[in-house]
Design a protein around this motif. Structure first.
Motif, PDB file in Angstrom:
ATOM      1  N   GLY A 174       0.783  -1.224   0.000  1.00 33.17           N
ATOM      2  CA  GLY A 174       0.000   0.000   0.000  1.00 33.17           C
ATOM      3  C   GLY A 174       0.815   1.273   0.000  1.00 33.17           C
ATOM      4  N   ARG A 175       2.000   1.225   0.578  1.00 28.31           N
ATOM      5  CA  ARG A 175       2.691   2.480   0.849  1.00 28.31           C
ATOM      6  C   ARG A 175       4.102   2.616   0.307  1.00 28.31           C
ATOM      7  N   LYS A 176       4.676   1.563  -0.250  1.00 28.75           N
ATOM      8  CA  LYS A 176       6.052   1.693  -0.727  1.00 28.75           C
ATOM      9  C   LYS A 176       6.121   1.955  -2.227  1.00 28.75           C
ATOM     10  N   THR A 177       7.202   2.580  -2.650  1.00 30.19           N
ATOM     11  CA  THR A 177       7.438   2.817  -4.078  1.00 30.19           C
ATOM     12  C   THR A 177       7.943   1.535  -4.727  1.00 30.19           C
ATOM     13  N   ALA A 178       7.961   1.519  -6.058  1.00 32.45           N
ATOM     14  CA  ALA A 178       8.420   0.335  -6.780  1.00 32.45           C
ATOM     15  C   ALA A 178       9.822  -0.054  -6.327  1.00 32.45           C
ATOM     16  N   SER A 179      10.686   0.930  -6.187  1.00 36.39           N
ATOM     17  CA  SER A 179      12.063   0.611  -5.843  1.00 36.39           C
ATOM     18  C   SER A 179      12.169   0.053  -4.422  1.00 36.39           C
ATOM     19  N   GLU A 180      11.374   0.597  -3.510  1.00 37.11           N
ATOM     20  CA  GLU A 180      11.349   0.050  -2.151  1.00 37.11           C
ATOM     21  C   GLU A 180      10.755  -1.352  -2.124  1.00 37.11           C
ATOM     22  N   LYS A 181       9.744  -1.568  -2.940  1.00 37.47           N
ATOM     23  CA  LYS A 181       9.128  -2.893  -2.973  1.00 37.47           C
ATOM     24  C   LYS A 181      10.130  -3.960  -3.402  1.00 37.47           C
ATOM     25  N   VAL A 182      10.879  -3.678  -4.456  1.00 38.18           N
ATOM     26  CA  VAL A 182      11.833  -4.675  -4.950  1.00 38.18           C
ATOM     27  C   VAL A 182      12.928  -4.925  -3.924  1.00 38.18           C
ATOM     28  N   ALA A 183      13.412  -3.877  -3.291  1.00 33.90           N
ATOM     29  CA  ALA A 183      14.433  -4.056  -2.258  1.00 33.90           C
ATOM     30  C   ALA A 183      13.875  -4.878  -1.101  1.00 33.90           C
ATOM     31  N   SER A 184      12.652  -4.585  -0.669  1.00 34.65           N
ATOM     32  CA  SER A 184      12.022  -5.342   0.423  1.00 34.65           C
ATOM     33  C   SER A 184      11.890  -6.808   0.052  1.00 34.65           C
ATOM     34  N   PHE A 185      11.523  -7.045  -1.190  1.00 29.56           N
ATOM     35  CA  PHE A 185      11.370  -8.421  -1.647  1.00 29.56           C
ATOM     36  C   PHE A 185      12.688  -9.186  -1.566  1.00 29.56           C
ATOM     37  N   LEU A 186      13.743  -8.585  -2.068  1.00 29.37           N
ATOM     38  CA  LEU A 186      15.039  -9.270  -2.049  1.00 29.37           C
ATOM     39  C   LEU A 186      15.476  -9.567  -0.616  1.00 29.37           C
ATOM     40  N   LEU A 187      15.255  -8.613   0.279  1.00 27.22           N
ATOM     41  CA  LEU A 187      15.618  -8.840   1.674  1.00 27.22           C
ATOM     42  C   LEU A 187      14.810  -9.987   2.267  1.00 27.22           C
ATOM     43  N   MET A 188      13.525  -9.990   1.989  1.00 22.22           N
ATOM     44  CA  MET A 188      12.660 -11.037   2.531  1.00 22.22           C
ATOM     45  C   MET A 188      13.125 -12.400   2.055  1.00 22.22           C
ATOM     46  N   ILE A 189      13.422 -12.513   0.771  1.00 21.80           N
ATOM     47  CA  ILE A 189      13.876 -13.792   0.230  1.00 21.80           C
ATOM     48  C   ILE A 189      15.208 -14.199   0.858  1.00 21.80           C
ATOM     49  N   ALA A 190      16.118 -13.242   0.936  1.00 23.66           N
ATOM     50  CA  ALA A 190      17.428 -13.553   1.511  1.00 23.66           C
ATOM     51  C   ALA A 190      17.261 -14.133   2.913  1.00 23.66           C
ATOM     52  N   ARG A 191      16.384 -13.538   3.699  1.00 25.69           N
ATOM     53  CA  ARG A 191      16.207 -13.989   5.082  1.00 25.69           C
ATOM     54  C   ARG A 191      15.518 -15.344   5.155  1.00 25.69           C
ATOM     55  N   ASN A 192      14.652 -15.652   4.194  1.00 29.95           N
ATOM     56  CA  ASN A 192      13.930 -16.923   4.250  1.00 29.95           C
ATOM     57  C   ASN A 192      14.693 -18.083   3.653  1.00 29.95           C
ATOM     58  N   ILE A 193      15.411 -17.812   2.574  1.00 28.37           N
ATOM     59  CA  ILE A 193      16.152 -18.896   1.939  1.00 28.37           C
ATOM     60  C   ILE A 193      17.312 -19.317   2.823  1.00 28.37           C
ATOM     61  N   ASP A 194      17.973 -18.351   3.349  1.00 28.07           N
ATOM     62  CA  ASP A 194      19.155 -18.632   4.145  1.00 28.07           C
ATOM     63  C   ASP A 194      19.003 -17.930   5.495  1.00 28.07           C
ATOM     64  N   PRO A 195      18.420 -18.662   6.471  1.00 24.68           N
ATOM     65  CA  PRO A 195      18.118 -18.035   7.756  1.00 24.68           C
ATOM     66  C   PRO A 195      19.361 -17.615   8.529  1.00 24.68           C
ATOM     67  N   THR A 196      20.517 -18.005   8.019  1.00 23.91           N
ATOM     68  CA  THR A 196      21.727 -17.568   8.712  1.00 23.91           C
ATOM     69  C   THR A 196      22.042 -16.111   8.406  1.00 23.91           C
ATOM     70  N   VAL A 197      21.298 -15.542   7.461  1.00 23.05           N
ATOM     71  CA  VAL A 197      21.509 -14.120   7.174  1.00 23.05           C
ATOM     72  C   VAL A 197      20.974 -13.304   8.343  1.00 23.05           C
ATOM     73  N   ASP A 198      21.814 -13.070   9.304  1.00 24.32           N
ATOM     74  CA  ASP A 198      21.387 -12.275  10.452  1.00 24.32           C
ATOM     75  C   ASP A 198      21.629 -10.800  10.142  1.00 24.32           C
ATOM     76  N   PRO A 199      21.108  -9.927  10.976  1.00 26.64           N
ATOM     77  CA  PRO A 199      21.228  -8.498  10.719  1.00 26.64           C
ATOM     78  C   PRO A 199      22.685  -8.038  10.586  1.00 26.64           C
ATOM     79  N   ALA A 200      23.595  -8.802  11.171  1.00 25.96           N
ATOM     80  CA  ALA A 200      24.988  -8.363  11.156  1.00 25.96           C
ATOM     81  C   ALA A 200      25.693  -8.701   9.837  1.00 25.96           C
TER      82      ALA A 200
END
Lengths: 242, 242
Positions: free
Chosen positions: B155-181
């Motif tokens: 509802g509220r993000k721009t196209a560029s923010e959406k794509v970045a959010s998507f990549l982050l979400m996938i990174a965190r789910n595929i490889d749960p070792t991707v911690d914030p650090a």
DNA sequence: CCGAAACCTTGATTTCCGTCAAGTCTGCTG
DNA sequence: CAGCAGACTTGACGGAAATCAAGGTTTCGG
């Protein structure tokens, strides 16, 4: 039946009247003793429109049933952009079990009356009573279905379809007697234009323009900015994108 | 522990290995007898990418655990516009309890392996075992949280923010070792550009342009259209709108 | 190894909705 | 009832993303 009457005649707040109505509240799943227990620690509160019920990242120490009014659940981005992620109507349960910190904001969209109980009581009862957990699972599944329906609206519908979908959703929730066969409906909007915009992922100007268009096309009438009469539910449905 | 080893050494499919991993699967909530029962009626299936698992308005007679791969849940409007309303990764549970008809479509986004059990078995066990129902309530609450997070994105993000959010979400789910650090991450995109567009409420052209921009800005690299290397997770986070 | 199909990228153009900027209406307080 | 604040409407304009249109890659079967 008898149980509930006993409780009510004993002067204990009528916890469950509205819960019963649409089978989404908490109390229907409890037995007589539990209801009495709960009633002892519960409190009824009337809350003015606009008051914050649960802040983001705030510790939640109580759960509630919504007895009347509408509660909006919002999430915000760091720069202030806001999205309403859910609306709770009576007799919904308000609160996120198993999580001490709230990730969302809950705010009274209209005047709201709540029946609240301490977190500890509910969690204890949940352990004792599978029926209560079952009830919660069902409400949660229903909310998940609603959230996913709304994702389609947010992601794929045009502004005009979004506004039509919103009006239909409100009509069905405020007045559940609006069955598919009905031809018209009347209700008070529980949200301001700004809230509607935050719910639909639009701006208030776009919401206003779409409402104006529905008005000039004789699909709806609006009195005092709030009181809506849908003259043709079927035409509204056509415009909702289905 | 011992229980599980017994079952596995008895040659019964290793139902619960991946469930254990992130505590969202079904099996961890069952006792030894129930597990043996379940194993008798369960079947492991490998499913090719693109296959439909559950059709819209189709009667669902089985539930599954996702053992590997990614399942996409979609909803469509009557004119064909589509929205992905959820992704299920191992070891998620797949199926909507208490509802015979499915309101959504489930499709294998990648090659998927499932462990399926008949609807009747699960529902019987749910009655017998509060722990199972508890487990399901927790997964459902998690999915609701995820759905609401995604509503903000839609509802509220721009196209560029959406794509970045998507990549982050996938990174965190595929490889749960991707911690914030972590500073970088590598994974294979489980979705085509068309799927990503359907997930983000965009068109494939817009998704492609945004990926290109991330590539020219040296935030990510993409090999063979699929294999993604995030060179700077922090810059990706900055672009995700938080 | 060739060719076709599916998938992806890039560019030009259009459109819808957001932004900015006045106004108007409603309800409230004194 | 007057005056004010907040909520809503309307118009003009601009920009982000959709649409339309080629062209390039990857993959897969023969």
């Amino acid at each position: 039946m008898t149980v509930r009457q006993d409780i009510h005649s004993a002067g204990i707040p009528a916890l469950c009247q509205s819960c019963e109505a649409r089978h989404r509240g908490v109390c229907g799943a409890l037995d007589a003793d539990q209801l009495v227990d709960l009633a002892k620690t519960s409190s009824r509160r009337s809350i003015p429109s606009g008051a914050e019920l649960v802040g983001d990242a705030e510790v939640v120490d109580s759960y509630s049933n919504v007895l009347s009014g509408v509660v909006k659940l919002t999430k915000s981005l760091s720069d202030g952009r806001q999205q309403i992620v859910g609306l709770q109507f009576a007799p919904d349960f308000l609160g996120r079990p198993f999580k001490v910190e709230s990730a969302i904001n809950a705010e009274a969209a209209t005047e709201v009356s709540l029946c609240s109980f301490p977190r500890t009581i509910i969690e204890r009862m949940m352990k004792e009573s599978p029926a209560l957990e079952h009830r919660l699972l069902k409400q949660t599944l229903t909310e998940l279905d609603e959230a996913r329906d709304w994702m389609v609206t947010l992601g794929r519908k045009t502004a005009s379809e979004k506004v039509a979908s919103f009006l239909l959703m409100i009509a069905r929730n405020i007045d559940p007697t609006v069955d598919p066969a009905a031809r018209s409906a009347t209700f008070d909007l529980p949200l301001t234009r700004a809230d509607i915009a935050d719910f639909l992922g639009l701006t208030i100007e776009t919401v206003s323009r779409q409402l104006t268009r529905l008005r000039t096309d004789r699909v709806i009438r609006i009195d005092n900015n709030r009181h809506v009469t849908v003259d043709s539910l079927s035409r509204l449905e056509q415009r909702s994108g289905a």
